[in-house]
Design a protein around this motif. Structure first.
Motif, PDB file in Angstrom:
ATOM      1  N   MET A   6       0.838  -1.196   0.000  1.00  0.00           N
ATOM      2  CA  MET A   6       0.000   0.000   0.000  1.00  0.00           C
ATOM      3  C   MET A   6       0.884   1.262   0.000  1.00  0.00           C
ATOM      4  SD  MET A   6      -2.549   1.328   2.879  1.00  0.00           S
ATOM      5  CE  MET A   6      -2.703  -0.319   3.537  1.00  0.00           C
ATOM      6  N   THR A   7       0.460   2.319  -0.662  1.00  0.00           N
ATOM      7  CA  THR A   7       1.226   3.566  -0.714  1.00  0.00           C
ATOM      8  C   THR A   7       0.992   4.357   0.572  1.00  0.00           C
ATOM      9  OG1 THR A   7       0.532   3.572  -3.003  1.00  0.00           O
ATOM     10  CG2 THR A   7       1.672   5.517  -2.234  1.00  0.00           C
ATOM     11  N   SER A   8       2.055   4.858   1.209  1.00  0.00           N
ATOM     12  CA  SER A   8       1.835   5.644   2.420  1.00  0.00           C
ATOM     13  C   SER A   8       1.355   7.032   2.022  1.00  0.00           C
ATOM     14  CB  SER A   8       3.135   5.757   3.209  1.00  0.00           C
ATOM     15  OG  SER A   8       3.958   6.706   2.582  1.00  0.00           O
ATOM     16  N   PRO A   9       0.608   7.703   2.913  1.00  0.00           N
ATOM     17  CA  PRO A   9       0.045   9.008   2.558  1.00  0.00           C
ATOM     18  C   PRO A   9       1.110   9.978   2.048  1.00  0.00           C
ATOM     19  CG  PRO A   9      -0.877   8.239   4.633  1.00  0.00           C
ATOM     20  CD  PRO A   9       0.179   7.255   4.239  1.00  0.00           C
ATOM     21  N   ASP A  10       2.314   9.962   2.654  1.00  0.00           N
ATOM     22  CA  ASP A  10       3.333  10.945   2.273  1.00  0.00           C
ATOM     23  C   ASP A  10       3.909  10.702   0.896  1.00  0.00           C
ATOM     24  OD1 ASP A  10       4.561  11.174   5.643  1.00  0.00           O
ATOM     25  OD2 ASP A  10       2.930  12.198   4.610  1.00  0.00           O
ATOM     26  N   SER A  11       3.936   9.446   0.482  1.00  0.00           N
ATOM     27  CA  SER A  11       4.554   9.163  -0.813  1.00  0.00           C
ATOM     28  C   SER A  11       3.543   9.223  -1.958  1.00  0.00           C
ATOM     29  CB  SER A  11       5.211   7.779  -0.782  1.00  0.00           C
ATOM     30  OG  SER A  11       4.203   6.810  -0.567  1.00  0.00           O
ATOM     31  N   ARG A  12       2.288   9.609  -1.634  1.00  0.00           N
ATOM     32  CA  ARG A  12       1.288   9.656  -2.706  1.00  0.00           C
ATOM     33  C   ARG A  12       1.617  10.766  -3.698  1.00  0.00           C
ATOM     34  NH1 ARG A  12      -3.396   8.719   1.492  1.00  0.00           N
ATOM     35  NH2 ARG A  12      -2.927   6.549   1.791  1.00  0.00           N
ATOM     36  N   PRO A  13       1.365  10.528  -4.992  1.00  0.00           N
ATOM     37  CA  PRO A  13       1.698  11.535  -5.994  1.00  0.00           C
ATOM     38  C   PRO A  13       0.775  12.745  -5.909  1.00  0.00           C
ATOM     39  CG  PRO A  13       0.487   9.715  -6.966  1.00  0.00           C
ATOM     40  CD  PRO A  13       0.727   9.344  -5.548  1.00  0.00           C
ATOM     41  N   ARG A  70      -4.744   4.502  -8.807  1.00  0.00           N
ATOM     42  CA  ARG A  70      -4.169   3.363  -8.062  1.00  0.00           C
ATOM     43  C   ARG A  70      -2.868   3.761  -7.376  1.00  0.00           C
ATOM     44  NH1 ARG A  70      -5.638   0.198 -12.775  1.00  0.00           N
ATOM     45  NH2 ARG A  70      -7.670  -0.718 -12.334  1.00  0.00           N
ATOM     46  N   ALA A  71      -2.177   4.792  -7.916  1.00  0.00           N
ATOM     47  CA  ALA A  71      -0.922   5.237  -7.307  1.00  0.00           C
ATOM     48  C   ALA A  71      -1.163   5.802  -5.902  1.00  0.00           C
ATOM     49  CB  ALA A  71      -0.267   6.285  -8.197  1.00  0.00           C
ATOM     50  N   TYR A  72      -2.402   6.177  -5.578  1.00  0.00           N
ATOM     51  CA  TYR A  72      -2.724   6.698  -4.239  1.00  0.00           C
ATOM     52  C   TYR A  72      -2.922   5.576  -3.223  1.00  0.00           C
ATOM     53  CZ  TYR A  72      -3.807  11.266  -6.264  1.00  0.00           C
ATOM     54  OH  TYR A  72      -3.738  12.467  -6.896  1.00  0.00           O
ATOM     55  N   GLY A  73      -3.088   4.351  -3.681  1.00  0.00           N
ATOM     56  CA  GLY A  73      -3.453   3.249  -2.791  1.00  0.00           C
ATOM     57  C   GLY A  73      -4.818   2.715  -3.180  1.00  0.00           C
ATOM     58  N   PRO A  74      -5.459   1.934  -2.291  1.00  0.00           N
ATOM     59  CA  PRO A  74      -6.715   1.259  -2.668  1.00  0.00           C
ATOM     60  C   PRO A  74      -7.913   2.188  -2.801  1.00  0.00           C
ATOM     61  CG  PRO A  74      -6.189   0.837  -0.359  1.00  0.00           C
ATOM     62  CD  PRO A  74      -5.015   1.575  -0.929  1.00  0.00           C
ATOM     63  N   ILE A  75      -7.802   3.383  -2.156  1.00  0.00           N
ATOM     64  CA  ILE A  75      -8.925   4.324  -2.181  1.00  0.00           C
ATOM     65  C   ILE A  75      -8.359   5.713  -2.472  1.00  0.00           C
ATOM     66  CG2 ILE A  75     -10.884   5.257  -0.885  1.00  0.00           C
ATOM     67  CD1 ILE A  75     -10.676   2.878   0.996  1.00  0.00           C
ATOM     68  N   ALA A  76      -8.947   6.426  -3.425  1.00  0.00           N
ATOM     69  CA  ALA A  76      -8.373   7.722  -3.804  1.00  0.00           C
ATOM     70  C   ALA A  76      -9.441   8.809  -3.793  1.00  0.00           C
ATOM     71  CB  ALA A  76      -7.763   7.619  -5.201  1.00  0.00           C
ATOM     72  N   PRO A  77      -9.042  10.051  -3.461  1.00  0.00           N
ATOM     73  CA  PRO A  77     -10.011  11.154  -3.528  1.00  0.00           C
ATOM     74  C   PRO A  77     -10.269  11.542  -4.982  1.00  0.00           C
ATOM     75  CG  PRO A  77      -7.850  11.981  -2.906  1.00  0.00           C
ATOM     76  CD  PRO A  77      -7.703  10.492  -3.031  1.00  0.00           C
ATOM     77  N   VAL A  78     -11.529  11.814  -5.309  1.00  0.00           N
ATOM     78  CA  VAL A  78     -11.908  12.176  -6.684  1.00  0.00           C
ATOM     79  C   VAL A  78     -12.983  13.257  -6.624  1.00  0.00           C
ATOM     80  CG1 VAL A  78     -11.431   9.930  -7.763  1.00  0.00           C
ATOM     81  CG2 VAL A  78     -13.657  10.337  -6.708  1.00  0.00           C
ATOM     82  N   ASP A 127      -9.405  -1.011  -5.537  1.00  0.00           N
ATOM     83  CA  ASP A 127      -8.774  -2.283  -5.195  1.00  0.00           C
ATOM     84  C   ASP A 127      -9.838  -3.379  -5.035  1.00  0.00           C
ATOM     85  OD1 ASP A 127      -6.059  -3.397  -3.565  1.00  0.00           O
ATOM     86  OD2 ASP A 127      -7.976  -4.258  -2.889  1.00  0.00           O
ATOM     87  N   TYR A 128      -9.638  -4.517  -5.648  1.00  0.00           N
ATOM     88  CA  TYR A 128     -10.633  -5.610  -5.673  1.00  0.00           C
ATOM     89  C   TYR A 128     -10.978  -6.086  -4.262  1.00  0.00           C
ATOM     90  CZ  TYR A 128     -12.612 -10.151  -7.188  1.00  0.00           C
ATOM     91  OH  TYR A 128     -13.421 -11.242  -7.407  1.00  0.00           O
ATOM     92  N   ASP A 129      -9.956  -6.416  -3.442  1.00  0.00           N
ATOM     93  CA  ASP A 129     -10.223  -6.977  -2.107  1.00  0.00           C
ATOM     94  C   ASP A 129     -10.881  -5.944  -1.189  1.00  0.00           C
ATOM     95  OD1 ASP A 129      -9.216  -9.477  -2.739  1.00  0.00           O
ATOM     96  OD2 ASP A 129      -7.156  -8.821  -2.358  1.00  0.00           O
ATOM     97  N   VAL A 130     -10.427  -4.697  -1.285  1.00  0.00           N
ATOM     98  CA  VAL A 130     -11.016  -3.649  -0.443  1.00  0.00           C
ATOM     99  C   VAL A 130     -12.470  -3.397  -0.867  1.00  0.00           C
ATOM    100  CG1 VAL A 130     -10.825  -1.224   0.249  1.00  0.00           C
ATOM    101  CG2 VAL A 130      -8.758  -2.620   0.034  1.00  0.00           C
ATOM    102  N   ALA A 131     -12.725  -3.449  -2.165  1.00  0.00           N
ATOM    103  CA  ALA A 131     -14.110  -3.296  -2.657  1.00  0.00           C
ATOM    104  C   ALA A 131     -15.001  -4.389  -2.062  1.00  0.00           C
ATOM    105  CB  ALA A 131     -14.137  -3.359  -4.179  1.00  0.00           C
TER     106      ALA A 131
END
Ligand code: HEM
Length: 460
Positions: free
Chosen positions: A1-8, A40-48, A61-65
């Motif tokens: 999983m991407t950590s919050p700080d490393s999110r693009p 997906r670069a944000y992790g399993p859940i992204a703000p939109v 993300d399939y499993d999180v969904a």
């Protein structure tokens, strides 16, 4: 999983002034998978941004969904607290706002409504359903075939499910025609109060007819169900089933026809392909699911979930489309594999999967039989998709074919007859249950007026 700080940081291309990636602009409609890849670069859940000025969180993300769809406690569906802060003319409000329907409520109300809806849909006889689809398909194909060209979306896939629903709900010809016209208006999603009202009144009129003279049809089965739905609840379930069901069946038919007509594995849609209509349907369910992003829940308090803070009362949207193509779970060989999420999962999973498959398969097979030399009228790359995050829907599907000399049948504006001259070769008019139907009654005026007043106060 991407950590919050490393999110693009979101790229300006296709993003909003708040830096959120937009799910409502032309970039998303043209290339949703490209947007899902970036999210997906944000992790399993992204703000939109779901609609101008309307933020949300998108689950890719399939499993999180799966986890969210199965958890009614942390992820309830009731939108009422969220919608308090949304302007009334917001274009996604009509589809996201609370209604007493099984898809937008939580237990215990949800279970009661769901039981009535699933039982009523389960009682539909599969052979009667096939007959309805074949008959509606023949009429529409007969209308198109002398013309040599057609838009298969507006002239076939959009109308066919509505005609089938008229039959399933036991709708007499003239009323059915009004309902088809009203649903078509409502489904333009222009927030039309008038169309909403016309549809509501048509549904109430249908219920009044069925109250007087019950039949072997979905309307009667909903009204007489032991869960004892109120009249208002029945009306809301009918509008939801007809509205959502017809749009999604339309998308499934159109998206599958596009694949059949453009992909060599299917022989360009005609004879000679190595894969069947059922194969094409399954492929579309993986790659272009008709309901692309939905299953919307609203956590009632802030939630730390898989490294993401989900705000209270804000929409968490499941991307069925992105989850299906999640690279961490994606199986290369999908032949015969139906583990996609395109029918939903858990307590809100689609209760009409079998019926929707029959409608789409029979509609497509009848069309390929009726117009065997049909081809796309524009290159497949030039087909455009309708904007919006909820559905994966083509704007049009223009085709051409050698025209036939027969005169066209009457236009659809004329009442759609449940039984008519020319149908004499059909021994009996099937009912939704496959049993024989009594004749139509007169509506009881006072009961109907009371409900109509209720709808008028409630519509919009
Ligand atoms: C005959 C046509 C159809 C009917 C009558 C129908 C009916 C319904 C109903 C009543 C629900 C709400 C269930 C609940 O929340 O308890 C539902 C959910 C759903 N349907 Fe269908 N449906 C139809 C076609 C389709 C098609 C073609 C698709 C796409 C492949 C589809 C995908 C879904 C999904 C993904 C859900 C769950 C949404 C969520 O989790 O909120 N449906 N359907």
């Amino acid at each position: 999983m991407t950590s919050p700080d490393s999110r693009p940081s979101p790229s300006p291309d296709g993003s909003t002034t708040d830096g959120l990636l937009s799910l409502h602009g032309p970039e998303f409609a043209a290339d949703p998978e490209g947007v899902y890849r970036r999210l997906r670069a944000y992790g399993p859940i992204a703000p939109v941004e779901l609609s101008p000025g309307v933020p949300g969180m998108l689950v890719t993300d399939y499993d999180v969904a799966l986890e969210i769809l199965r958890d009614q406690v942390r992820f309830p569906r009731d939108a009422r607290r969220w919608q308090q802060g949304i302007p009334p003319d917001c274009p996604v409000l009509p589809i996201m706002a609370y209604r007493p329907t099984c898809n937008l409520t939580d237990d215990p109300l949800r279970s009661r409504l769901r039981e009535a809806v699933t039982d009523a849909l389960d009682r539909v006889d599969q052979n009667a359903l096939r007959t309805f689809v074949e008959r509606s398909a023949s009429r529409l194909i007969g209308r198109m075939s002398p013309l040599g060209e057609a838009d298969l979306r507006t002239e076939y896939a959009l109308v066919l499910p509505l005609l089938v629903f008229n039959e399933l709900f036991g709708c007499p010809a003239e009323l059915g025609e009004r309902m088809v016209a009203a649903v078509r208006e409502v489904l333009k999603w222009e927030n039309s109060e008038e169309a909403n009202m016309t549809l509501g009144l048509a549904v109430l009129e249908l219920m009044a007819l069925k109250r007087e003279n019950p039949g072997q049809d979905v309307t009667t089965w909903l009204m007489e169900h032991p869960a004892e739905l109120t009249d208002e609840e029945v009306a809301h379930q009918i509008v939801m089933i007809v509205g959502a069901g017809s749009e999604l069946a339309q998308n499934l038919i159109v998206n599958t026809l596009r694949l059949l007509l453009s992909d060599e594995r299917f022989g360009g849609g005609l004879s000679g392909g190595s894969l069947s209509v059922e194969d094409a349907l399954d492929e579309v369910l993986w790659t272009d699911p008709p309901l692309a992003n939905f299953g919307i829940s609203y956590p009632v308090e802030p939630l730390d979930f898989h490294g993401v803070r989900l705000p209270a009362d804000q929409p968490v949207v499941i991307s069925f489309a992105a989850a299906n193509n999640d690279p961490s779970t994606r199986a290369e060989d999908r032949a015969g594999n139906r583990a996609h999420l395109s029918w939903g999962v858990g307590p809100h999973a689609c209760p009409a999967q079998g019926q929707a498959r029959i409608i789409a398969t029979v509609a497509i097979e009848k069309l390929l039989d009726g117009l065997p030399d049909m081809e796309l009228a524009v290159p497949a790359e030039e087909l455009t998709w309708r904007p919006g995050f909820i559905q994966r829907a083509l704007s049009s599907l223009p085709v051409r074919f050698p025209s036939t000399p027969e005169p066209a049948p009457p236009p659809l504006a004329e009442p759609y007859p449940v039984t008519e001259a020319g149908d004499e070769d059909v021994p009996e008019t099937p009912t939704a249950s496959g049993a024989e139907e009594p004749s139509a009654p007169k509506a009881p005026a006072r009961w109907w007026r009371r409900l109509a007043n209720w709808w008028a106060g409630d519509a919009g």
